[in-house]
Each structure stands twice: as C-alpha cells, then as structure tokens.
Design a protein around this motif. Structure first.
Motif, PDB file in Angstrom:
ATOM      1  N   ILE A 146      10.734   2.287 -12.686  1.00 26.79           N
ATOM      2  CA  ILE A 146       9.761   1.733 -11.747  1.00 26.79           C
ATOM      3  C   ILE A 146       9.461   2.803 -10.700  1.00 26.79           C
ATOM      4  CG2 ILE A 146       9.333   0.016  -9.937  1.00 26.79           C
ATOM      5  CD1 ILE A 146       9.316  -1.316 -12.546  1.00 26.79           C
ATOM      6  N   MET A 147       8.208   2.974 -10.399  1.00 25.90           N
ATOM      7  CA  MET A 147       7.805   3.812  -9.266  1.00 25.90           C
ATOM      8  C   MET A 147       6.832   3.005  -8.420  1.00 25.90           C
ATOM      9  SD  MET A 147       7.397   7.645 -10.855  1.00 25.90           S
ATOM     10  CE  MET A 147       7.769   8.453  -9.269  1.00 25.90           C
ATOM     11  N   GLY A 148       6.818   3.297  -7.154  1.00 25.02           N
ATOM     12  CA  GLY A 148       5.915   2.523  -6.316  1.00 25.02           C
ATOM     13  C   GLY A 148       5.808   3.043  -4.902  1.00 25.02           C
ATOM     14  N   TRP A 149       5.073   2.279  -4.114  1.00 22.02           N
ATOM     15  CA  TRP A 149       4.826   2.616  -2.723  1.00 22.02           C
ATOM     16  C   TRP A 149       5.129   1.407  -1.841  1.00 22.02           C
ATOM     17  CZ3 TRP A 149       3.640   7.511  -1.303  1.00 22.02           C
ATOM     18  CH2 TRP A 149       3.222   8.380  -2.312  1.00 22.02           C
ATOM     19  N   TYR A 150       5.780   1.705  -0.749  1.00 18.26           N
ATOM     20  CA  TYR A 150       6.004   0.737   0.307  1.00 18.26           C
ATOM     21  C   TYR A 150       5.419   1.319   1.583  1.00 18.26           C
ATOM     22  CZ  TYR A 150       9.292  -1.726  -2.733  1.00 18.26           C
ATOM     23  OH  TYR A 150       9.854  -2.437  -3.771  1.00 18.26           O
ATOM     24  N   ARG A 166       9.464  -2.790   6.512  1.00 20.17           N
ATOM     25  CA  ARG A 166       8.889  -2.112   5.353  1.00 20.17           C
ATOM     26  C   ARG A 166       8.455  -3.169   4.344  1.00 20.17           C
ATOM     27  NH1 ARG A 166      11.924   3.101   2.967  1.00 20.17           N
ATOM     28  NH2 ARG A 166      11.847   3.503   5.211  1.00 20.17           N
ATOM     29  N   GLU A 167       7.257  -2.973   3.785  1.00 15.99           N
ATOM     30  CA  GLU A 167       6.727  -3.950   2.841  1.00 15.99           C
ATOM     31  C   GLU A 167       6.217  -3.275   1.579  1.00 15.99           C
ATOM     32  OE1 GLU A 167       3.411  -5.958   4.668  1.00 15.99           O
ATOM     33  OE2 GLU A 167       2.152  -4.175   4.682  1.00 15.99           O
ATOM     34  N   LEU A 168       6.244  -4.052   0.504  1.00 18.29           N
ATOM     35  CA  LEU A 168       5.736  -3.564  -0.775  1.00 18.29           C
ATOM     36  C   LEU A 168       4.231  -3.386  -0.719  1.00 18.29           C
ATOM     37  CD1 LEU A 168       6.074  -3.181  -3.939  1.00 18.29           C
ATOM     38  CD2 LEU A 168       5.513  -5.614  -4.078  1.00 18.29           C
ATOM     39  N   VAL A 169       3.763  -2.281  -1.280  1.00 19.70           N
ATOM     40  CA  VAL A 169       2.326  -2.068  -1.453  1.00 19.70           C
ATOM     41  C   VAL A 169       1.966  -2.245  -2.927  1.00 19.70           C
ATOM     42  CG1 VAL A 169       0.416  -0.450  -1.237  1.00 19.70           C
ATOM     43  CG2 VAL A 169       2.228  -0.496   0.503  1.00 19.70           C
ATOM     44  N   ALA A 170       2.610  -1.471  -3.790  1.00 18.60           N
ATOM     45  CA  ALA A 170       2.328  -1.544  -5.221  1.00 18.60           C
ATOM     46  C   ALA A 170       3.453  -0.876  -5.997  1.00 18.60           C
ATOM     47  CB  ALA A 170       1.002  -0.856  -5.547  1.00 18.60           C
ATOM     48  N   VAL A 199       3.810   9.486  -9.386  1.00 20.70           N
ATOM     49  CA  VAL A 199       3.054   8.264  -9.147  1.00 20.70           C
ATOM     50  C   VAL A 199       1.969   8.558  -8.114  1.00 20.70           C
ATOM     51  CG1 VAL A 199       4.629   7.442  -7.327  1.00 20.70           C
ATOM     52  CG2 VAL A 199       3.221   5.799  -8.603  1.00 20.70           C
ATOM     53  N   TYR A 200       0.836   7.901  -8.280  1.00 25.56           N
ATOM     54  CA  TYR A 200      -0.312   8.090  -7.407  1.00 25.56           C
ATOM     55  C   TYR A 200      -0.737   6.748  -6.824  1.00 25.56           C
ATOM     56  CZ  TYR A 200      -0.514  12.197 -10.436  1.00 25.56           C
ATOM     57  OH  TYR A 200      -0.204  13.323 -11.162  1.00 25.56           O
ATOM     58  N   LEU A 201      -1.304   6.791  -5.645  1.00 27.33           N
ATOM     59  CA  LEU A 201      -1.890   5.601  -5.041  1.00 27.33           C
ATOM     60  C   LEU A 201      -3.260   5.975  -4.487  1.00 27.33           C
ATOM     61  CD1 LEU A 201      -1.338   2.586  -4.336  1.00 27.33           C
ATOM     62  CD2 LEU A 201      -0.672   3.380  -2.051  1.00 27.33           C
ATOM     63  N   GLN A 202      -4.286   5.446  -5.122  1.00 21.45           N
ATOM     64  CA  GLN A 202      -5.652   5.638  -4.649  1.00 21.45           C
ATOM     65  C   GLN A 202      -5.995   4.482  -3.722  1.00 21.45           C
ATOM     66  OE1 GLN A 202      -7.938   8.177  -5.215  1.00 21.45           O
ATOM     67  NE2 GLN A 202      -9.189   7.099  -3.691  1.00 21.45           N
ATOM     68  N   MET A 203      -6.346   4.811  -2.495  1.00 19.49           N
ATOM     69  CA  MET A 203      -6.618   3.790  -1.485  1.00 19.49           C
ATOM     70  C   MET A 203      -8.084   3.864  -1.075  1.00 19.49           C
ATOM     71  SD  MET A 203      -3.161   4.285   0.804  1.00 19.49           S
ATOM     72  CE  MET A 203      -3.380   6.059   0.919  1.00 19.49           C
ATOM     73  N   ASN A 204      -8.826   2.814  -1.374  1.00 18.10           N
ATOM     74  CA  ASN A 204     -10.236   2.731  -1.022  1.00 18.10           C
ATOM     75  C   ASN A 204     -10.453   1.632   0.015  1.00 18.10           C
ATOM     76  OD1 ASN A 204     -10.804   4.713  -2.990  1.00 18.10           O
ATOM     77  ND2 ASN A 204     -11.075   3.142  -4.571  1.00 18.10           N
ATOM     78  N   LEU A 239      -8.320   7.514   0.610  1.00 24.06           N
ATOM     79  CA  LEU A 239      -7.279   8.528   0.583  1.00 24.06           C
ATOM     80  C   LEU A 239      -6.478   8.359  -0.698  1.00 24.06           C
ATOM     81  CD1 LEU A 239      -5.755   8.534   4.201  1.00 24.06           C
ATOM     82  CD2 LEU A 239      -6.974  10.418   3.111  1.00 24.06           C
ATOM     83  N   ARG A 240      -5.842   9.438  -1.104  1.00 21.37           N
ATOM     84  CA  ARG A 240      -4.956   9.394  -2.254  1.00 21.37           C
ATOM     85  C   ARG A 240      -3.625  10.030  -1.871  1.00 21.37           C
ATOM     86  NH1 ARG A 240      -4.812  12.983  -7.683  1.00 21.37           N
ATOM     87  NH2 ARG A 240      -4.375  11.377  -9.244  1.00 21.37           N
ATOM     88  N   VAL A 241      -2.548   9.335  -2.182  1.00 21.08           N
ATOM     89  CA  VAL A 241      -1.223   9.887  -1.987  1.00 21.08           C
ATOM     90  C   VAL A 241      -0.543  10.037  -3.336  1.00 21.08           C
ATOM     91  CG1 VAL A 241      -0.891   9.094   0.385  1.00 21.08           C
ATOM     92  CG2 VAL A 241      -0.314   7.566  -1.494  1.00 21.08           C
ATOM     93  N   SER A 242       0.299  11.059  -3.426  1.00 21.77           N
ATOM     94  CA  SER A 242       1.016  11.349  -4.661  1.00 21.77           C
ATOM     95  C   SER A 242       2.495  11.490  -4.366  1.00 21.77           C
ATOM     96  CB  SER A 242       0.504  12.650  -5.279  1.00 21.77           C
ATOM     97  OG  SER A 242      -0.870  12.607  -5.512  1.00 21.77           O
TER      98      SER A 242
END
Length: 115
Positions: free
Chosen positions: A33-37, A45-49, A78-83, A18-21
């Motif tokens: 800084i941008m990121g995902w938790y 809540r925890e840090l992802v990237a 910011v994008y997060l590609q999750m494989n 999945l990809r989230v934006s």
C-alpha cells in the motif's frame, strides 16, 4: 534502510493544480500500500488517498473528483495529482508506504492553496 523521498508541492492559487511524488528507496520489495496523508495546523493527520500494488484506490470524501492517486510499481513510486485546489487543502502532505508489514513515512511536503 527504507526511505520515502517526497517531491513537488508548493504554493498555488485556489483552483490551481499541483502534483506531489514519493519514491521508496532502499527496499527490494514492492510496497503493498502506498498513499498520502495530510495534516493542517491544529488538526490531526488524516487520510487523503491510498493505492494498493494491484491498483485499488481509496479517497477521502473531501478530495474525490479532484485528486488522483497513481503509482509506478517498478519504481516503487506514488503520485498524487491535485486539481481544483481549495484553501482547506492547505497542509503538510505525508507519503506513507507499507512494506512487508512495516509502515514508513516521509518527512512531508507543504501544499498551500491561497484564496
């Protein structure tokens, strides 16, 4: 007023992708800084990237090698590609941005990987 608008997410089978934006609107300044938790039911809540405006990346150990964070500074996005998603990745994913020393959060998007 700065707003973080997330898109993507959803339900996939374990092993899927999945990809989230997340786009930051309402700011004339690039987020430093941008990121995902993420937050799973019953958990904190925890840090992802995270990724800096210069491209420095930081990942939680649990997602290294599977998730990739990237950003488009021109779009303040910011994008997060999750494989290779696992059931334990199931959570609400929140976008985060630091702009001029102020932290902003998105409303969250659900990512669910079924076994």
């Amino acid at each position: 007023q700065v707003q973080l608008v997330e898109s993507g997410g959803g339900l996939v089978q374990a092993g899927g992708s999945l990809r989230v934006s997340c786009a930051a609107s309402g700011s004339l300044y690039i987020a430093t800084i941008m990121g995902w938790y993420r937050q799973a039911p019953g958990n904190e809540r925890e840090l992802v990237a995270t990724i800096s405006s210069g491209g420095n990346r930081n990942y939680a150990d649990s997602v290294k090698g599977r998730f990739t964070i990237s950003r488009d500074n021109a779009k303040n996005t910011v994008y997060l590609q999750m494989n290779s998603l696992k059931p334990e990745d199931t959570a609400v994913y929140y976008c985060h941005a630091m702009i001029l020393g102020v932290a902003y959060w998105g409303k969250g998007t659900l990512v669910s990987a079924s076994s």
